[in-house]
Scaffold this active site. Structure first.
Site, short mmCIF file in Angstrom:
data_model
loop_
_atom_site.label_atom_id
_atom_site.label_comp_id
_atom_site.label_asym_id
_atom_site.label_seq_id
_atom_site.Cartn_x
_atom_site.Cartn_y
_atom_site.Cartn_z
N GLN A 111 9.67 22.81 -13.65
CA GLN A 111 10.53 23.63 -12.81
C GLN A 111 9.90 24.04 -11.48
OE1 GLN A 111 11.58 26.16 -16.47
NE2 GLN A 111 13.46 26.23 -15.30
N HIS A 117 16.01 10.49 -12.86
CA HIS A 117 15.99 9.40 -11.88
C HIS A 117 16.97 8.29 -12.24
CE1 HIS A 117 11.65 10.72 -10.69
NE2 HIS A 117 12.57 11.33 -9.96
N ASP A 160 11.49 16.68 -8.42
CA ASP A 160 10.44 15.86 -7.79
C ASP A 160 9.51 16.69 -6.90
OD1 ASP A 160 11.67 13.76 -9.01
OD2 ASP A 160 12.29 12.72 -7.18
N ARG A 199 2.33 33.46 -16.99
CA ARG A 199 2.61 32.46 -18.01
C ARG A 199 3.12 31.20 -17.30
NH1 ARG A 199 7.70 31.48 -21.14
NH2 ARG A 199 7.08 29.78 -22.51
N HIS A 234 6.49 22.57 -22.25
CA HIS A 234 7.76 23.19 -21.86
C HIS A 234 8.75 22.06 -21.58
CE1 HIS A 234 9.58 27.11 -20.17
NE2 HIS A 234 10.53 26.21 -20.02
N ASN A 273 7.32 25.83 -25.94
CA ASN A 273 8.31 26.75 -25.42
C ASN A 273 9.69 26.41 -26.00
OD1 ASN A 273 9.43 28.76 -23.40
ND2 ASN A 273 10.62 26.94 -22.90
N GLU A 274 10.32 27.38 -26.60
CA GLU A 274 11.71 27.26 -27.05
C GLU A 274 12.03 25.96 -27.75
OE1 GLU A 274 14.70 28.25 -24.21
OE2 GLU A 274 13.92 30.25 -23.86
N ASN A 279 11.41 34.70 -26.22
CA ASN A 279 12.19 34.66 -24.98
C ASN A 279 13.58 35.18 -25.31
OD1 ASN A 279 10.07 33.22 -23.89
ND2 ASN A 279 11.21 31.32 -23.60
N TYR A 313 17.50 36.58 -23.50
CA TYR A 313 18.33 36.74 -22.31
C TYR A 313 19.62 37.52 -22.54
CZ TYR A 313 15.24 33.49 -19.90
OH TYR A 313 14.15 32.91 -19.31
N GLU A 329 9.70 35.65 -22.01
CA GLU A 329 10.68 35.43 -20.94
C GLU A 329 11.82 36.41 -21.10
OE1 GLU A 329 12.42 31.48 -20.42
OE2 GLU A 329 10.45 30.56 -20.68
C1 GBH Z 1 14.80 29.47 -20.80
O1 GBH Z 1 15.72 28.88 -21.58
C2 GBH Z 1 13.80 28.43 -20.44
O2 GBH Z 1 12.59 28.57 -21.17
C3 GBH Z 1 13.53 28.35 -18.98
O3 GBH Z 1 12.89 27.14 -18.69
C4 GBH Z 1 14.81 28.51 -18.22
O4 GBH Z 1 14.65 28.32 -16.85
C5 GBH Z 1 15.34 29.89 -18.48
O5 GBH Z 1 15.47 30.14 -19.83
C6 GBH Z 1 16.67 30.19 -17.82
O6 GBH Z 1 17.69 29.36 -18.28
O7 GBH Z 1 24.98 26.69 -26.17
O8 GBH Z 1 26.07 26.99 -24.04
O9 GBH Z 1 25.38 28.88 -25.32
C7 GBH Z 1 16.86 29.61 -21.94
C8 GBH Z 1 17.67 28.59 -22.60
C9 GBH Z 1 19.94 28.53 -22.29
C10 GBH Z 1 18.95 28.34 -24.45
C11 GBH Z 1 21.28 28.63 -22.91
C12 GBH Z 1 20.27 28.40 -25.07
C13 GBH Z 1 22.55 28.13 -24.84
C14 GBH Z 1 23.61 27.38 -24.13
N1 GBH Z 1 18.89 29.00 -23.18
N2 GBH Z 1 21.28 27.94 -24.17
S1 GBH Z 1 25.12 27.48 -25.00
#
Ligand code: GBH
Length: 480
Positions: free
Chosen positions: A26, A46, A59, A84, A129, A173-174, A314, A316, A384
């Protein structure tokens, strides 16, 4: 704050760590520089037009491979206690195997780690990752059992080269996002749609890889290097939609299928009971003579049990969960059917620029308490947590988001005794947001992607975060 609750005004402990995070694909760019080989993301992006929303790639991204000193400068400016970041397997081992070690890749991360230490910023290092070497993807990637040994060899190279300076390691990661996204719903490369089947195989091999890497560290490096290791698991919070006991059981079940899928093996050596029994029963009903959920050998269970030194999560957003009648058998199978509950985000919750993401910080306390009660009161690092928008320096909602999540984290610490020791904002700066390209931003710092130096500029949220780090306090005046 939105739901009318007060912000916690108790100061964070003086040894609490505040930091920020990025990942190699990223931010680094330099996708083929200095001996780096292709990862599956490089290859996929690509060769697959239309895959990324704005047609962009990683890239160049933030060009951190060349501009890493600028990253250190903004971490310093914020006063971050830790950073991190992730190491690109393809920079270290171009063939994916340990036959050739790419010294230039080693040098890059050595310089980064040394500079962080010199500036009193603790490196927290993710070993993976999502950027699997294409050379290994060609051999089946995480569907090939041998990935566990390839990964273990890679891990050993990392400990040998960086282990003296790295005290916090994360194997993956995840994994859920990687395995669901890559082999289930097929959002992410390699985009194999095999819900309820290959996504379980991916997870299984990844967990085997984690266990091997952990045991190697334990047996060969820990006594000299004294680091700690974990695996970064992602989870929303899940709350019962009503007070009925059925919905409470349903929310528990969602937690086990989303977080327990990985957390249970690394703590207790095996998948959660509810996953094993439900998937076995549904597999039998489908006429299979074996469960779609693979089984660990006794030796693997031993290796997996207690294979973390702390819990890394992590998070959100969150969802409510309700009980539903047993979903019918489908062909192909579905994870929804296996999970057997309905999770949803009510319309009244505030939306964000991402469909999957509603603003629901209060559930942080539910998540942290679930981890505490299910996995023996571990020490926890939030690896995160962050908020998306379409850009701009005046990012007040992101500021609110970090403040609110931190506030509920503090509540969990002082009211529920949850042992959280670090919080990591995603992300240090705007970067390549996977299939959203550069349209969605999570950064505390904005990046001018059109400028040669990819200029990093502090947003409101960065200024707030800096104040929080300095005072360990979320409001103007804290009580001790
Ligand atoms: C993290 O992933 C990542 O570690 C990081 O790289 C990323 O940039 C960041 O979050 C922000 O996105 O099935 O439609 O409900 C979070 C990833 C994204 C995982 C949404 C679960 C569910 C999509 N999450 N996903 S859905």
């Amino acid at each position: 704050i939105s739901n009318g609750l007060a912000i916690n005004n108790k100061r964070f402990p003086s040894n609490f760590l505040f930091g920020s995070a990025t990942s190699a694909y990223q931010v680094e760019g330099a996708w083929n520089a200095d001996g780096k080989s292709e990862s599956l993301w490089d290859r996929y992006i690509h060769t697959t037009p239309g895959f990324i929303e704005d047609g962009s790639t990683g890239d160049v991204a933030c060009n951190s491979y060349y501009l890493w000193e600028n990253d250190i400068a903004i971490l310093k400016e914020m006063g971050a206690n830790h950073y991190r970041f992730s190491i690109a397997w393809t920079r270290i081992l171009p063939t994916g195997r340990n036959d050739v070690v790419n010294e230039k890749g080693i040098t890059y991360y050595k310089n980064l780690i040394k500079a962080l230490k010199q500036n009193n910023i603790e490196p927290m290092v993710s070993m993976f990752h999502w950027d699997t070497p294409q050379a290994l993807e060609d051999l089946g990637g995480f569907l090939n059992d041998s990935i566990a040994d390839w990964y273990a060899d890679y891990a050993r190279v990392l400990y040998e080269n960086f282990g003296d300076d790295v005290k916090y390691w994360f194997t993956f990661n995840e994994p859920k996002t990687y395995c669901n996204g890559g082999y289930g719903y097929a959002y992410d490369p390699p985009r194999i749609a095999s819900e309820g089947l290959l996504e379980y195989v991916c997870a299984h091999n990844l967990l085997r890889a984690h266990a091997k890497a952990y045991r190697i560290y334990d047996q060969e490096f820990r006594s000299k290097q004294n680091g700690k290791m974990s695996i970064v698991l992602d989870s929303s919070w899940f709350g019962p939609a009503t007070n009925s006991s059925e919905d409470k059981v349903a929310a528990e079940q969602a937690f086990h299928f989303e977080l327990g899928w990985y957390a249970n093996p690394v703590h207790y050596g095996d998948y959660p009971e509810v996953m094993k029994t439900r998937i076995a029963a549904r597999s039998a009903a489908e006429g299979r003579n074996q469960s779609r959920l693979p089984e660990f050998t006794e030796e693997e269970k031993e290796q997996l049990k207690d294979s973390t030194d702390f819990f890394a999560v992590n998070t959100y957003t969150g969802s409510l969960v309700s009980a539903i009648p047993e979903p019918g058998i489908t062909d192909p199978p579905s994870r929804y059917g296996d999970m057997g509950v309905n999770s949803f985000q009510p319309d009244e919750w505030e939306s964000t620029t991402f469909g999957w993401f509603k603003y629901a910080p209060w559930g942080m306390r539910i998540l942290l308490n679930w981890i505490k009660s299910t996995y023996g009161d571990p020490e926890i690092v939030v690896t995160e947590n962050g908020y998306p928008d379409y850009g701009g320096l005046n990012d007040t909602r992101r500021l609110d988001y970090h403040r609110d999540y931190l506030s509920y984290t503090r509540d969990a610490m002082d009211q529920d005794g949850v042992k959280v020791f670090a919080y990591t904002a995603w992300s240090l700066m705007d970067n390549f947001e996977w299939f959203s390209g550069y349209t969605q931003k999570f950064g505390l710092y904005a990046v001018d992607f059109d400028s040669e130096n990819k200029t990093r500029t502090a947003k409101q949220s960065a200024l707030y975060f800096r104040q929080v780090i300095k005072t360990k306090c979320l409001v103007d005046q804290c009580v001790e």
